[in-house]
Design a protein around this motif. Structure first.
Motif, mmCIF file in Angstrom:
data_model
loop_
_atom_site.group_PDB
_atom_site.id
_atom_site.type_symbol
_atom_site.label_atom_id
_atom_site.label_comp_id
_atom_site.label_asym_id
_atom_site.label_seq_id
_atom_site.Cartn_x
_atom_site.Cartn_y
_atom_site.Cartn_z
ATOM 1 N N SER A 1 0.776 -1.203 -0.020
ATOM 2 C CA SER A 1 0.034 -0.025 -0.001
ATOM 3 C C SER A 1 0.758 1.220 0.241
ATOM 4 O O SER A 1 2.035 1.272 0.208
ATOM 5 C CB SER A 1 -0.941 -0.027 1.215
ATOM 6 N N GLY A 2 0.293 2.181 -0.218
ATOM 7 C CA GLY A 2 0.998 3.556 -0.125
ATOM 8 C C GLY A 2 1.511 4.099 1.154
ATOM 9 O O GLY A 2 2.602 4.410 1.122
ATOM 10 N N SER A 3 0.825 3.674 2.096
ATOM 11 C CA SER A 3 1.299 3.849 3.501
ATOM 12 C C SER A 3 2.457 3.039 3.754
ATOM 13 O O SER A 3 3.419 3.286 4.437
ATOM 14 C CB SER A 3 0.184 3.527 4.579
ATOM 15 N N ASP A 4 2.387 1.880 3.260
ATOM 16 C CA ASP A 4 3.541 0.766 3.477
ATOM 17 C C ASP A 4 4.851 1.616 2.773
ATOM 18 O O ASP A 4 5.928 1.633 3.054
ATOM 19 C CB ASP A 4 3.308 -0.485 3.039
ATOM 20 N N ALA A 5 4.598 2.055 1.611
ATOM 21 C CA ALA A 5 5.699 2.551 0.605
ATOM 22 C C ALA A 5 6.296 3.789 1.551
ATOM 23 O O ALA A 5 7.575 3.938 1.436
ATOM 24 C CB ALA A 5 4.889 2.896 -0.635
ATOM 25 N N ASN A 6 5.495 4.704 1.861
ATOM 26 C CA ASN A 6 6.078 5.955 2.512
ATOM 27 C C ASN A 6 6.615 5.596 3.961
ATOM 28 O O ASN A 6 7.547 6.400 4.262
ATOM 29 C CB ASN A 6 5.021 6.979 2.645
ATOM 30 N N ASP A 7 5.991 4.519 4.897
ATOM 31 C CA ASP A 7 6.837 4.272 5.788
ATOM 32 C C ASP A 7 8.209 3.720 5.530
ATOM 33 O O ASP A 7 9.143 4.214 6.315
ATOM 34 C CB ASP A 7 6.205 2.958 6.580
ATOM 35 N N LEU A 8 8.484 3.050 4.497
ATOM 36 C CA LEU A 8 9.636 2.330 4.139
ATOM 37 C C LEU A 8 10.640 3.571 3.852
ATOM 38 O O LEU A 8 11.885 3.593 4.000
ATOM 39 C CB LEU A 8 9.449 1.456 3.168
ATOM 40 N N ALA A 9 10.036 4.602 2.809
ATOM 41 C CA ALA A 9 10.821 5.777 2.539
ATOM 42 C C ALA A 9 11.294 6.415 3.488
ATOM 43 O O ALA A 9 12.598 6.984 3.575
ATOM 44 C CB ALA A 9 9.908 6.429 1.530
ATOM 45 N N MET A 10 10.643 6.838 4.533
ATOM 46 C CA MET A 10 11.043 7.458 5.785
ATOM 47 C C MET A 10 12.336 7.037 6.426
ATOM 48 O O MET A 10 13.242 7.400 6.988
ATOM 49 C CB MET A 10 9.796 7.502 6.892
ATOM 50 N N MET A 11 12.124 5.412 6.578
ATOM 51 C CA MET A 11 13.125 4.721 7.138
ATOM 52 C C MET A 11 14.442 4.811 6.287
ATOM 53 O O MET A 11 15.530 4.948 6.954
ATOM 54 C CB MET A 11 12.737 3.233 7.347
ATOM 55 N N MET A 12 14.413 4.628 4.982
ATOM 56 C CA MET A 12 15.492 4.695 4.258
ATOM 57 C C MET A 12 16.180 6.123 4.214
ATOM 58 O O MET A 12 17.526 6.064 4.356
ATOM 59 C CB MET A 12 14.926 4.478 2.768
ATOM 60 N N ALA A 13 15.431 7.169 4.381
ATOM 61 C CA ALA A 13 16.059 8.467 4.287
ATOM 62 C C ALA A 13 16.742 8.279 5.668
ATOM 63 O O ALA A 13 17.804 9.150 5.655
ATOM 64 C CB ALA A 13 14.928 9.372 4.237
ATOM 65 N N ARG A 14 16.160 7.921 6.795
ATOM 66 C CA ARG A 14 16.839 8.297 7.948
ATOM 67 C C ARG A 14 18.075 7.508 8.155
ATOM 68 O O ARG A 14 19.171 7.938 8.749
ATOM 69 C CB ARG A 14 15.877 8.012 8.965
ATOM 70 N N LEU A 15 18.153 6.242 7.590
ATOM 71 C CA LEU A 15 19.152 5.385 7.722
ATOM 72 C C LEU A 15 20.244 5.922 6.704
ATOM 73 O O LEU A 15 21.471 5.846 7.197
ATOM 74 C CB LEU A 15 18.732 3.863 7.347
ATOM 75 N N TYR A 16 20.024 6.085 5.424
ATOM 76 C CA TYR A 16 21.149 6.736 4.646
ATOM 77 C C TYR A 16 21.748 7.897 5.041
ATOM 78 O O TYR A 16 22.992 8.204 5.002
ATOM 79 C CB TYR A 16 20.343 7.007 3.152
ATOM 80 N N THR A 17 20.840 8.862 5.404
ATOM 81 C CA THR A 17 21.477 10.109 6.051
ATOM 82 C C THR A 17 22.055 10.265 7.343
ATOM 83 O O THR A 17 22.856 11.075 7.471
ATOM 84 C CB THR A 17 20.610 11.276 5.524
#
Length: 493
Positions: free
Chosen positions: A150-166
């Motif tokens: 779902s879109g919520s799943d996708a944005n959840d994951l994107a939030m985590m990616m952004a924080r882990l990467y930066t």
């Protein structure tokens, strides 16, 4: 275009008398090549009883008297009585190529007869075929895909990616945005309609919304129909002067609310969907992306509603802003109604997820992969994106005339088949139309066979995001219905 390639019995439905007589003219709903079988489900009143007692009490039901929909074909929906409706909301911007499109049905049926599910701990062919095809649609280094549901799943994951990467924590989204309703994404979403009173949004900030109609500085937008407030700004070399003012508001968040150069990421829809089809001043998103990256963050484009050709000129909405994000989230139209979503990012950002195991049980399952692949094939084969541009532009131009003719139509905006009509009580100060009149118009259009969505903070924006197979004839029918309803409404104001 938008008609099935398989032979189906021609079905001629008798429309209600009110549909055939609009504005003293005999006007027929456009023909439909489909005959739904008789409804054999539970009684309407029993379903309403179950809905009220056994299902989530927070479920929103459209219209003053809920529709019982049981069948669909391309741009059409049918209720339990057999009445046909032109679906201009597409299951909340989810039906991209048409209800029960024969090619998608065939792909799902073939796969479901072969293999339903193994999860991706094994190899199965469809997810790999689909990953190749999907990433080919994206520019730059956006080449690694994570499939979710779902879109919520996708944005959840994107939030985590952004924080882990930066290795930073703070995120920024725009006021009036919608990015999901999960506990994690509800912090990103910036509209009190969707807010519960519980602790959420830690480390998330909301920047001023760059809205050319309701915002502080007006502005020029990328639409065939300009805001009535466009003259409040200047347009130089394709960049609107109000864009810089809104970027300054974003810069102030970085200066005052976030550790210096420690931004994790910035989320933006290419055109705000739930918020009422809000477009940004020309040049805003490009300048915002530059600012975000200079402050250490990555840029995330939420394409849940604007992707897959819906904006017409481009396959992805962000391409219309001349930017390439670091992470793209997508859902809804990706599966034409089948539960499917994805996050696509760069190899460098993807590497950060290897620090631990990451797994989604149903993400990229054989059936959803087969469906997603067939949707991409239909978009290409039937020139869906081109239809979105041509029919959408025609639609917007027709709606612009309604803005001129009716005092309660405040703004018409959008691009392709991502369209919004903002209804007002007073054009001078953009006062939202009162809720009862809004409901009366909504119901009347439904009764005449046209299903519209609603959005915006006050629910006073009609959202037109139909299956992208609609035709010029469908647009003409819709305009006739709107004219009739608005004529009747304005008599009583």
């Amino acid at each position: 275009m938008g008609q099935a390639s398989v032979k189906i019995r021609v079905y001629s439905i008798q429309c209600a008398e009110s549909v055939r007589l609009l504005s003293s003219q005999a006007l027929e709903m456009p023909a439909c090549e489909y005959e739904p079988p008789p409804y054999k489900g539970p009684d309407y009143n029993h379903i309403r009883q179950v809905r009220g007692s056994l299902l989530n009490p927070a479920l929103l039901t459209n219209f003053s008297s809920p529709l019982l929909i049981y069948d669909g074909y391309m741009q059409w929906l049918f209720d339990h009585t057999g009445k046909r409706y032109l679906d201009l909301f597409g299951g909340i911007v989810t039906i991209s190529i048409g209800h029960c499109h024969p090619k998608v049905v065939a792909a799902a049926t073939e796969q479901i007869n072969r293999l339903w599910h193994t999860t991706n701990i094994y190899l199965h062919p469809k997810v790999h075929e689909y990953a190749e095809r999907l990433t080919q649609t994206l520019p730059g280094d956006l080449k690694v895909v994570y499939f979710v549901n779902s879109g919520s799943d996708a944005n959840d994951l994107a939030m985590m990616m952004a924080r882990l990467y930066t290795k930073n924590f703070d995120l920024v989204s725009l006021r009036n945005s919608y990015h999901g309703a999960s506990p994690y994404t509800s912090g990103l979403t910036a509209s009190n309609t969707w807010k519960y009173n519980f602790a959420n949004g830690f480390g998330i900030h909301h920047a001023a919304n760059p809205d050319p109609y309701n915002g502080l500085w007006g502005g020029h937008r990328d639409s065939p129909v300009q805001s009535v407030r466009a003259s409040e700004s200047e347009l130089v070399d394709g960049v609107c002067s109000s864009a810089e003012k809104y970027v300054r508001q974003l810069e102030e968040i970085c200066m005052y609310s976030i550790p210096k150069k420690k931004l994790a990421g910035f989320f933006a829809e290419s055109i705000q969907g739930v918020g009422g089809t809000v477009q940004f001043p020309l040049g805003y998103l490009k300048k915002a992306f530059e600012l975000v990256r200079s402050n250490g963050g990555v840029c995330i484009s939420d394409e849940v509603q604007t992707g897959f050709g819906r904006t017409g000129e481009h396959f992805w909405g962000f391409e219309g802003h001349d930017v390439i994000p670091d992470i793209v989230t997508m859902a809804k139209g990706i599966g034409n109604g089948f539960p499917l979503a994805a996050v696509v990012t760069t190899p460098d950002i993807a590497k950060t997820m290897t620090g631990a195991l990451h797994f989604n049980t149903f993400g990229g399952n054989p059936i959803s992969s087969a469906v997603g692949l067939s949707v991409l094939e239909v978009i290409e084969e039937e020139k869906i994106q081109q239809n979105s541009l041509e029919v959408g532009t025609y639609f917007l131009q027709k709606l612009a005339k309604l803005r001129e003719d009716y005092t309660i139509v405040g703004d018409v905006r959008g691009k392709g088949l991502m369209i919004g009509i903002e209804m007002v009580q007073d054009k001078t100060n953009q006062t939202p139309l009162n809720p009862q009149t809004m409901m009366d118009i909504w119901d009347a259009c439904r009764d005449l066979g046209v299903i519209l969505g609603r959005g915006g903070l006050y629910g006073t924006v009609f959202r037109i995001k139909p299956p992208m197979c609609i035709t010029h004839a469908d647009v003409d029918f819709t305009i006739a219905v709107l004219q009739h309803v608005l004529d009747e409404t304005t008599k009583t104001l």
